[in-house]
Design a protein around this motif. Structure first.
Motif, short mmCIF file in Angstrom:
data_model
loop_
_atom_site.label_atom_id
_atom_site.label_comp_id
_atom_site.label_asym_id
_atom_site.label_seq_id
_atom_site.Cartn_x
_atom_site.Cartn_y
_atom_site.Cartn_z
N TRP A 145 46.61 38.24 45.60
CA TRP A 145 45.92 38.43 44.32
C TRP A 145 45.42 39.86 44.20
O TRP A 145 44.79 40.40 45.10
CB TRP A 145 44.77 37.44 44.20
N LYS A 146 45.71 40.46 43.07
CA LYS A 146 45.35 41.83 42.71
C LYS A 146 45.99 42.85 43.66
O LYS A 146 45.54 43.97 43.80
CB LYS A 146 43.83 42.03 42.65
N SER A 147 47.08 42.43 44.28
CA SER A 147 47.91 43.32 45.08
C SER A 147 49.31 43.24 44.48
O SER A 147 49.64 44.01 43.60
CB SER A 147 47.89 42.89 46.55
N SER A 148 50.10 42.26 44.89
CA SER A 148 51.41 42.08 44.27
C SER A 148 51.40 41.02 43.17
O SER A 148 52.36 40.92 42.42
CB SER A 148 52.49 41.76 45.30
N ASP A 185 49.24 40.19 39.92
CA ASP A 185 48.19 40.78 39.09
C ASP A 185 47.42 39.82 38.20
O ASP A 185 46.29 40.10 37.83
CB ASP A 185 48.79 41.88 38.18
N ASP A 186 48.06 38.69 37.85
CA ASP A 186 47.42 37.82 36.86
C ASP A 186 47.94 36.39 36.99
O ASP A 186 48.80 36.11 37.81
CB ASP A 186 47.67 38.37 35.44
#
Length: 138
Positions: free
Chosen positions: A89-92, A94-95
């Motif tokens: 999450w919030k690395s590869s 995004d949402d």
């Protein structure tokens, strides 16, 4: 920690678990696995326990994103969604749209196999020396 595959015996209770659920997550095993997940907070950089997404929240997420899973049994998708959120999450990822797509890609992979989520989770447990009390997961 010592790897758990250094013995040829199946751990106590594992055969009974597999006879009941196959290579799929029961609710109890999923809750236990996700309950032990940690993630690095992208804001603070500190390791923290992850807040579990419930089955109902994931059902709603998949529905909202128009994602239908073809190869989903038990609580496999609940585990995969939470694992992805913990690790990517919030690395590869995004949402929510990409999280839903990841869950589908993971479970519906054309060259994957039945039970892929539990098999990979168990391999991680073996590799990092985390025992599973299988009798508690039935």
């Amino acid at each position: 920690m010592e790897r758990l595959d250094t013995t040829s015996r199946m751990p106590s209770g594992m055969r009974e678990y597999l006879e009941t659920y196959g290579w799929h997550f029961s609710k109890k095993l999923c809750d236990w696995a996700v309950g032990n997940m940690k993630r690095i907070n992208p804001v603070t950089g500190k390791v923290e326990r992850m807040q579990m997404m419930t089955k109902e929240e994931i059902d709603e997420l998949l529905k909202k994103q128009g994602v239908v899973l073809d190869n989903c049994r038990g609580h496999d998708y609940v585990y995969v969604a939470n694992m992805a959120k913990a690790d990517y999450w919030k690395s590869s990822i995004d949402d929510d749209a990409h999280l839903a797509k990841f869950v589908k890609d993971y479970l519906d992979d054309y060259d994957g196999y039945d039970g892929i989520a539990l098999t990979r989770f168990y391999a991680d447990c073996i590799g990092n020396g985390t025992p599973i009390v299988w009798e508690d997961m039935i």
